[in-house]
Scaffold this active site. Structure first.
Site, PDB file in Angstrom:
ATOM      1  CE1 TYR A 150      20.741  -9.527  24.324  1.00 56.40           C
ATOM      2  CE2 TYR A 150      19.343  -7.869  25.358  1.00 56.40           C
ATOM      3  CZ  TYR A 150      19.483  -9.034  24.633  1.00 56.40           C
ATOM      4  OH  TYR A 150      18.360  -9.718  24.207  1.00 56.40           O
TER       5      TYR A 150
ATOM      6  CD  GLU B  56      13.738 -13.193  25.863  1.00 54.30           C
ATOM      7  OE1 GLU B  56      13.096 -12.929  26.899  1.00 54.30           O
ATOM      8  OE2 GLU B  56      14.440 -12.351  25.283  1.00 54.30           O
TER       9      GLU B  56
ATOM     10  CD1 TRP C 107      18.336  -9.233  28.699  1.00 54.02           C
ATOM     11  CD2 TRP C 107      17.381 -11.250  28.753  1.00 54.02           C
ATOM     12  NE1 TRP C 107      18.940 -10.023  27.740  1.00 54.02           N
ATOM     13  CE2 TRP C 107      18.373 -11.256  27.764  1.00 54.02           C
ATOM     14  CE3 TRP C 107      16.644 -12.418  28.978  1.00 54.02           C
ATOM     15  CZ2 TRP C 107      18.653 -12.383  26.988  1.00 54.02           C
ATOM     16  CZ3 TRP C 107      16.921 -13.537  28.211  1.00 54.02           C
ATOM     17  CH2 TRP C 107      17.910 -13.516  27.225  1.00 54.02           C
TER      18      TRP C 107
END
Length: 186
Positions: free
Chosen positions: A18, A40, A48
């Site tokens: 990522y 988000e 995350w």
């Protein structure tokens, strides 16, 4: 030769991929910008990596993050999502995503492109930080947050918005020593 990454990427292969391929790369596609903002919002209060590990399942659960389809979700869809162990089952976040899709579609239907709206805050050009002192929020993320909230979006506080700005490349916050810093504009 080992690549030096931002410290937050750690050693998890998914996180590293990522970081190396997505984070901080300027995104201009309206639908992807909206999807990232919604994810988000789901991340609020979590890490995350939790969202990243569930991203594929989120996509399936939310009709590929097609705003038109998500905007039409019903109470039955909310209940279906609340029963899906592959996503974050927070009713307020699910409802916020559906409402976010409705707002996205209304903006589009009124001739306002979401990408142009988002990138208008930085006059179309990413901001490059010093790569040393990364804040949790900025005056700009506070202004964007305020505008998104005025439009009816939820889970778009200034800290979430700043993380989104980093993810979509509005801000290049790669560490000064990170190999990606100079690969990403500006």
């Amino acid at each position: 030769m080992e690549r030096v990454r931002c410290g937050w990427a750690g050693t998890d292969p998914l996180y590293c991929a990522y970081h190396d391929e997505e984070w901080g790369v300027p995104e201009r596609d309206s639908r992807r910008l909206w999807e990232t903002l919604m994810l988000e919002g789901f991340q609020a209060g979590l890490s995350w990596i939790t969202i990243l590990r569930k991203r594929e399942t989120f996509g399936a659960a939310f009709a590929g993050f097609d705003p038109d389809k998500v905007a039409a979700f019903s109470g039955a869809d909310i209940e279906r999502l609340m029963g899906d162990p592959g996503i974050v089952r927070a009713r307020a976040k699910i409802e916020a995503t559906i409402r976010g899709a409705q707002i996205f579609c209304a903006m589009r239907d009124q001739g306002e492109d979401f990408s142009a709206y988002v990138w208008g805050f930085v006059k179309g050009a990413p901001i490059r930080s010093d790569g040393l002192n990364v804040p949790a929020k900025t005056a700009l993320s506070e202004a964007i947050s305020k505008d998104l909230k005025k439009r009816g979006f939820k889970f778009v506080g200034p800290t979430i918005v700043y993380a989104w700005m980093q993810a979509i490349g509005m801000v290049n916050d790669h560490a000064a020593t990170c190999f990606r810093r100079d690969q990403i504009a500006p």
